[in-house]
Design a protein around this motif. Structure first.
Motif, PDB file in Angstrom:
ATOM      1  N   ASP A 364       0.832  -1.204   0.000  1.00 55.80           N
ATOM      2  CA  ASP A 364       0.000   0.000   0.000  1.00 55.80           C
ATOM      3  C   ASP A 364       0.869   1.258   0.000  1.00 55.80           C
ATOM      4  OD1 ASP A 364      -2.289  -1.480  -0.026  1.00 55.80           O
ATOM      5  OD2 ASP A 364      -2.654  -1.335   2.138  1.00 55.80           O
ATOM      6  N   VAL A 365       1.954   1.227   0.771  1.00 58.70           N
ATOM      7  CA  VAL A 365       2.860   2.385   0.826  1.00 58.70           C
ATOM      8  C   VAL A 365       3.561   2.560  -0.517  1.00 58.70           C
ATOM      9  CG1 VAL A 365       4.939   3.324   1.897  1.00 58.70           C
ATOM     10  CG2 VAL A 365       3.168   2.266   3.324  1.00 58.70           C
ATOM     11  N   VAL A 366       3.991   1.451  -1.109  1.00 57.21           N
ATOM     12  CA  VAL A 366       4.624   1.511  -2.428  1.00 57.21           C
ATOM     13  C   VAL A 366       3.679   2.142  -3.437  1.00 57.21           C
ATOM     14  CG1 VAL A 366       5.416   0.111  -4.385  1.00 57.21           C
ATOM     15  CG2 VAL A 366       6.254  -0.382  -2.066  1.00 57.21           C
ATOM     16  N   SER A 367       2.408   1.732  -3.392  1.00 54.87           N
ATOM     17  CA  SER A 367       1.404   2.271  -4.322  1.00 54.87           C
ATOM     18  C   SER A 367       1.231   3.780  -4.123  1.00 54.87           C
ATOM     19  CB  SER A 367       0.073   1.557  -4.121  1.00 54.87           C
ATOM     20  OG  SER A 367      -0.916   2.097  -4.966  1.00 54.87           O
ATOM     21  N   THR A 368       1.175   4.196  -2.877  1.00 54.01           N
ATOM     22  CA  THR A 368       1.029   5.629  -2.581  1.00 54.01           C
ATOM     23  C   THR A 368       2.217   6.433  -3.089  1.00 54.01           C
ATOM     24  OG1 THR A 368      -0.312   5.163  -0.616  1.00 54.01           O
ATOM     25  CG2 THR A 368       0.766   7.319  -0.725  1.00 54.01           C
ATOM     26  N   LEU A 369       3.417   5.924  -2.852  1.00 54.90           N
ATOM     27  CA  LEU A 369       4.621   6.634  -3.280  1.00 54.90           C
ATOM     28  C   LEU A 369       4.723   6.679  -4.806  1.00 54.90           C
ATOM     29  CD1 LEU A 369       7.218   5.287  -0.672  1.00 54.90           C
ATOM     30  CD2 LEU A 369       6.196   7.574  -0.761  1.00 54.90           C
ATOM     31  N   ARG A 370       4.309   5.601  -5.439  1.00 56.66           N
ATOM     32  CA  ARG A 370       4.374   5.573  -6.913  1.00 56.66           C
ATOM     33  C   ARG A 370       3.434   6.625  -7.515  1.00 56.66           C
ATOM     34  NH1 ARG A 370       3.743   0.218  -7.912  1.00 56.66           N
ATOM     35  NH2 ARG A 370       5.990  -0.136  -7.888  1.00 56.66           N
ATOM     36  N   LYS A 371       2.281   6.784  -6.903  1.00 59.98           N
ATOM     37  CA  LYS A 371       1.309   7.770  -7.402  1.00 59.98           C
ATOM     38  C   LYS A 371       1.707   9.212  -7.039  1.00 59.98           C
ATOM     39  CE  LYS A 371      -2.574   4.548  -6.989  1.00 59.98           C
ATOM     40  NZ  LYS A 371      -3.782   4.218  -6.183  1.00 59.98           N
ATOM     41  N   ASN A 372       2.584   9.343  -6.039  1.00 62.22           N
ATOM     42  CA  ASN A 372       2.967  10.667  -5.543  1.00 62.22           C
ATOM     43  C   ASN A 372       4.491  10.782  -5.472  1.00 62.22           C
ATOM     44  OD1 ASN A 372       0.218  11.908  -4.433  1.00 62.22           O
ATOM     45  ND2 ASN A 372       0.274   9.731  -3.859  1.00 62.22           N
ATOM     46  N   PRO A 373       5.156  10.927  -6.615  1.00 62.77           N
ATOM     47  CA  PRO A 373       6.628  10.981  -6.615  1.00 62.77           C
ATOM     48  C   PRO A 373       7.179  12.238  -5.960  1.00 62.77           C
ATOM     49  CG  PRO A 373       5.758  11.435  -8.811  1.00 62.77           C
ATOM     50  CD  PRO A 373       4.595  10.992  -7.983  1.00 62.77           C
ATOM     51  N   ASP A 374       6.312  13.180  -5.599  1.00 65.40           N
ATOM     52  CA  ASP A 374       6.784  14.394  -4.935  1.00 65.40           C
ATOM     53  C   ASP A 374       6.801  14.244  -3.412  1.00 65.40           C
ATOM     54  OD1 ASP A 374       4.008  14.231  -4.847  1.00 65.40           O
ATOM     55  OD2 ASP A 374       3.737  16.417  -4.832  1.00 65.40           O
ATOM     56  N   ILE A 375       6.439  13.063  -2.916  1.00 63.79           N
ATOM     57  CA  ILE A 375       6.578  12.807  -1.477  1.00 63.79           C
ATOM     58  C   ILE A 375       8.042  12.510  -1.187  1.00 63.79           C
ATOM     59  CG2 ILE A 375       6.029  11.247   0.428  1.00 63.79           C
ATOM     60  CD1 ILE A 375       3.296  10.812  -0.772  1.00 63.79           C
ATOM     61  N   ILE A 376       8.614  13.240  -0.252  1.00 60.72           N
ATOM     62  CA  ILE A 376      10.000  12.997   0.161  1.00 60.72           C
ATOM     63  C   ILE A 376       9.989  11.964   1.279  1.00 60.72           C
ATOM     64  CG2 ILE A 376      12.052  14.021   1.198  1.00 60.72           C
ATOM     65  CD1 ILE A 376      11.148  16.693  -0.101  1.00 60.72           C
ATOM     66  N   VAL A 377      10.740  10.882   1.080  1.00 63.55           N
ATOM     67  CA  VAL A 377      10.819   9.816   2.075  1.00 63.55           C
ATOM     68  C   VAL A 377      11.962  10.107   3.044  1.00 63.55           C
ATOM     69  CG1 VAL A 377      11.256   7.361   2.473  1.00 63.55           C
ATOM     70  CG2 VAL A 377       9.836   8.094   0.530  1.00 63.55           C
ATOM     71  N   ILE A 378      11.657  10.031   4.327  1.00 59.64           N
ATOM     72  CA  ILE A 378      12.691  10.127   5.366  1.00 59.64           C
ATOM     73  C   ILE A 378      12.979   8.708   5.831  1.00 59.64           C
ATOM     74  CG2 ILE A 378      13.337  11.077   7.595  1.00 59.64           C
ATOM     75  CD1 ILE A 378      12.864  13.237   5.548  1.00 59.64           C
ATOM     76  N   GLY A 379      14.133   8.199   5.483  1.00 58.61           N
ATOM     77  CA  GLY A 379      14.506   6.836   5.869  1.00 58.61           C
ATOM     78  C   GLY A 379      14.921   6.787   7.327  1.00 58.61           C
ATOM     79  N   GLU A 380      14.179   6.038   8.124  1.00 57.46           N
ATOM     80  CA  GLU A 380      14.434   5.930   9.562  1.00 57.46           C
ATOM     81  C   GLU A 380      14.970   4.545   9.887  1.00 57.46           C
ATOM     82  OE1 GLU A 380      12.431   8.363  12.286  1.00 57.46           O
ATOM     83  OE2 GLU A 380      13.593   9.460  10.794  1.00 57.46           O
ATOM     84  N   THR A 381      15.728   4.443  10.979  1.00 57.06           N
ATOM     85  CA  THR A 381      16.201   3.129  11.413  1.00 57.06           C
ATOM     86  C   THR A 381      16.524   3.155  12.896  1.00 57.06           C
ATOM     87  OG1 THR A 381      17.874   1.410  11.106  1.00 57.06           O
ATOM     88  CG2 THR A 381      18.611   3.684  10.802  1.00 57.06           C
ATOM     89  N   ASN A 382      16.177   2.072  13.579  1.00 58.68           N
ATOM     90  CA  ASN A 382      16.663   1.847  14.939  1.00 58.68           C
ATOM     91  C   ASN A 382      17.359   0.490  15.016  1.00 58.68           C
ATOM     92  OD1 ASN A 382      14.507   0.119  14.737  1.00 58.68           O
ATOM     93  ND2 ASN A 382      13.238   1.122  16.304  1.00 58.68           N
ATOM     94  N   HIS A 383      17.801   0.011  13.849  1.00 57.11           N
ATOM     95  CA  HIS A 383      18.453  -1.285  13.738  1.00 57.11           C
ATOM     96  C   HIS A 383      19.905  -1.181  14.200  1.00 57.11           C
ATOM     97  CE1 HIS A 383      19.749  -5.089  11.842  1.00 57.11           C
ATOM     98  NE2 HIS A 383      18.463  -5.400  11.769  1.00 57.11           N
ATOM     99  N   LEU A 384      20.451  -2.274  14.747  1.00 62.78           N
ATOM    100  CA  LEU A 384      21.852  -2.281  15.169  1.00 62.78           C
ATOM    101  C   LEU A 384      22.779  -2.056  13.982  1.00 62.78           C
ATOM    102  CD1 LEU A 384      23.810  -2.670  17.539  1.00 62.78           C
ATOM    103  CD2 LEU A 384      23.761  -5.137  17.085  1.00 62.78           C
ATOM    104  N   ASN A 385      22.374  -2.552  12.813  1.00 60.50           N
ATOM    105  CA  ASN A 385      23.142  -2.320  11.584  1.00 60.50           C
ATOM    106  C   ASN A 385      22.399  -1.260  10.762  1.00 60.50           C
ATOM    107  OD1 ASN A 385      24.584  -2.365   9.215  1.00 60.50           O
ATOM    108  ND2 ASN A 385      24.338  -4.547   8.835  1.00 60.50           N
ATOM    109  N   ARG A 386      22.641  -0.003  11.115  1.00 61.67           N
ATOM    110  CA  ARG A 386      21.932   1.092  10.452  1.00 61.67           C
ATOM    111  C   ARG A 386      22.177   1.080   8.944  1.00 61.67           C
ATOM    112  NH1 ARG A 386      21.514   5.702  14.500  1.00 61.67           N
ATOM    113  NH2 ARG A 386      22.557   4.994  16.392  1.00 61.67           N
ATOM    114  N   VAL A 387      23.436   0.830   8.553  1.00 55.34           N
ATOM    115  CA  VAL A 387      23.802   0.879   7.136  1.00 55.34           C
ATOM    116  C   VAL A 387      23.026  -0.160   6.337  1.00 55.34           C
ATOM    117  CG1 VAL A 387      25.681   0.534   5.473  1.00 55.34           C
ATOM    118  CG2 VAL A 387      26.098   1.831   7.578  1.00 55.34           C
ATOM    119  N   GLY A 388      23.050  -1.409   6.802  1.00 58.17           N
ATOM    120  CA  GLY A 388      22.352  -2.470   6.092  1.00 58.17           C
ATOM    121  C   GLY A 388      20.855  -2.245   6.028  1.00 58.17           C
TER     122      GLY A 388
END
Length: 565
Positions: A364-388
């Motif tokens: 559903d999120v993929v569909s929303t982003l595809r229809k709205n390419p002007d949405i800026i995504v903020i990539g968040e992470t609380n994973h121990l391996n932030r890079v991966g």
């Protein structure tokens, strides 16, 4: 290893009592700055480096006098019950390498000047037969050296420097990662042919992006030829202070995140013992992700790990598309430093924004982003391996052909007295994503160190990865026994004298071994030519030679002023 941290398994190499590679811990090292012939001063500096936690200490050896001094240095250390392996650093003279191999536990040779003559920046032409004849010269001379090393159980580092590629290599491959790698592989093939396996490799450059791409390519080439030699990692002229730490953590940290590297040297234009704690923090930070939860992700088909290009995105204002990566902050700085492009509040007021972690990228999120390419995504992470974890988000967006700009958000909490930790960790986490072209902006959060520090770190990382020049970059070598002037005080004088100038790259090099080559990407260069004498460069071209040191900074300013008109 791209999404999930795991060290590359390499051959174990014997270096005195401290083996390298295999299942051993990543080894730390530094290099003395004292003249090697000053035995007492060198012994004292070795002790300071070793007390700081170094596993190996390297010293320069320009001639046989230095080799004899190495013998005395080793003897004095051993008499003090200090068994730390010593490494001789050799340039230009293979006979000195032969002699050093009978004295120390490891010898570093540079393929760019071991048999080939010193680089003259000349364009030479070779027929295939002539090129093969040059390779045969290398084979004969290197084999004799390896025989001496084998007899003395001495390890060898084949250490390629971007700045000292031979004119021969340049004639065939150009100033490219391919040429850097081939310079190393020519020597490695001889080692493999004669079954000499006590070998360590390094590829270094003053630009972290060149170093990262070249090491990745080297590993790829070794894998093709069933070679598993351990790697020594380092950025050559990283500089000092904040810049030196950010540049080093960006370059070395990216490769460590990929599981590459068996020993590291953080090259700072400071006292050599100060390099070791920085190296330790970087290694420990990366190694801490060993026990992270598995990240199940797939690399996008259109992503080239060996030659990554920026992920195609839709430009939203000045974010994404062909725009330089932006800097986002939690709040405005104090005004004493550069300001970010947006605070997060300003970003949300001006654009549509969606915060996402990898697992939240549902259909559903993929569909929303595809229809709205002007949405800026903020990539968040609380994973121990932030890079991966953030790599997984970016690659899944690519697989789903999403063109939304991606800004990565990295949150930290450091004691106010550990600004260095903030710089090292943020650089090690952000740089791999920037090098691989996966993001369009950087947002760091660390309320404990102050917003000015956070913003400066953000701009420093973007400059280190070569994606945004926002202040003058000082490419300065760490110094060694070959340095021909007081490096640290000179760097301070040049920085003080050039703060008013627009952003540019100024190289400050202690001698000519790597000077003209490593500073090839710099706008101007200040190079030790002889004791008390300086030569000034514009790019690769020497403009003025043998200037008295006391006049050289003023002459540098005159050169910049003249060329800028």
């Amino acid at each position: 290893m791209y999404f999930n941290y795991q060290r590359r398994l390499t051959n174990e190499v014997t270096i005195g009592y401290k083996p390298l590679g295999g299942h051993n811990a990543i080894r730390l090292q530094s290099m003395t700055t004292t003249p090697t012939t000053d035995v007492d001063a060198s012994v004292a500096q070795c002790q300071r480096i070793i007390r700081a936690g170094a596993d190996y200490v390297r010293l320069t050896a320009q001639g046989l006098r230095e080799v004899e001094a190495l013998r005395s240095i080793k003897q004095q250390l051993r008499e003090k019950s200090i068994l730390t392996p010593l490494v001789a650093d050799i340039h230009f003279n293979p006979h000195v390498a032969d002699a050093a191999a009978t004295v120390v536990e490891k010898v570093r040779i540079n393929p760019g000047n071991y048999v080939d003559t010193a680089r003259q920046f000349k364009h030479l032409e070779y027929t295939d037969e002539e090129y093969a004849a040059e390779l045969q010269k290398i084979r004969q001379r290197l084999t004799a050296f390896l025989d001496i090393c084998r007899a003395n159980n001495t390890a060898v580092r084949i250490g390629v420097n971007h700045g000292s590629l031979s004119d021969r290599i340049m004639s065939r491959y150009g100033d490219t990662p391919r040429g850097i790698v081939e310079s190393c592989m020519e020597f490695l093939r001889v080692c493999k042919e004669v079954d000499f396996n006590n070998v360590v490799l390094s590829i270094k450059a003053s630009e972290p992006a060149v170093m990262v791409r070249s090491v990745r390519l080297l590993v790829n080439e070794m894998n093709k030829e069933d070679m598993h030699y351990p790697l020594h990692l380092g950025v050559t002229e990283a500089g000092e202070g904040t810049d030196g730490r950010i540049v080093s953590a960006a370059g070395i940290g990216t490769l460590l995140a990929d599981g590459l590297g068996d020993t590291i040297r953080v090259s700072l234009s400071e006292e050599p013992e100060r390099e070791i704690p920085v190296a330790r923090k970087l290694c420990d930070y990366i190694a801490n992700r060993r026990k992270h939860n598995i990240i199940r992700a797939t690399m996008a088909d259109n992503f080239d790990y060996l030659d990554p290009q920026r992920r195609p995105t839709t430009a939203v204002g000045n974010i994404g598309g062909s725009n330089v990566p932006v800097v986002i902050s939690d709040r405005a700085g104090s005004g004493r430093t550069r300001q970010s492009d947006y605070t997060f509040t300003q970003l949300c007021e001006k654009h549509k924004v969606m915060k996402l972690q990898y697992e939240q990228l549902t259909k559903d999120v993929v569909s929303t982003l595809r229809k709205n390419p002007d949405i800026i995504v903020i990539g968040e992470t609380n994973h121990l391996n932030r890079v991966g974890h953030l790599r997984a988000l970016a690659h899944t967006m690519m697989i789903n052909n999403l063109k939304n700009p991606l800004i990565i958000h990295l949150e930290y909490s450091h004691n106010p007295n550990t600004i260095e930790d903030h710089q090292i960790e943020a650089s090690a986490d952000a740089a791999p994503l920037l090098f691989d072209g996966l993001c369009d902006g950087l947002w760091l959060s660390d309320f404990s160190v102050g917003e000015d520090t956070v913003i400066e770190t953000s701009f420093g990382i973007l400059q280190a990865v070569g994606q945004r020049l926002s202040s003058t970059r000082y490419i300065s070598c760490p110094g060694c026994g070959r340095t021909l002037y007081d490096l640290q005080s000179t760097i301070k004088r040049i920085k003080s004298a050039t703060t008013h100038l627009p952003p540019m790259k100024i190289a400050i090099m202690g001698c000519i071994v790597n000077g003209p080559g490593e500073m090839a990407d710099a706008d101007y260069g200040y190079v030790g030519a002889a004791r008390g004498k300086i030569s000034l460069y514009k790019g690769k071209q020497c403009i003025e030679k043998n200037i008295p040191e006391e006049q050289a900074v003023e002459k540098l300013l005159e050169l910049i002023s003249t060329q800028s008109r």
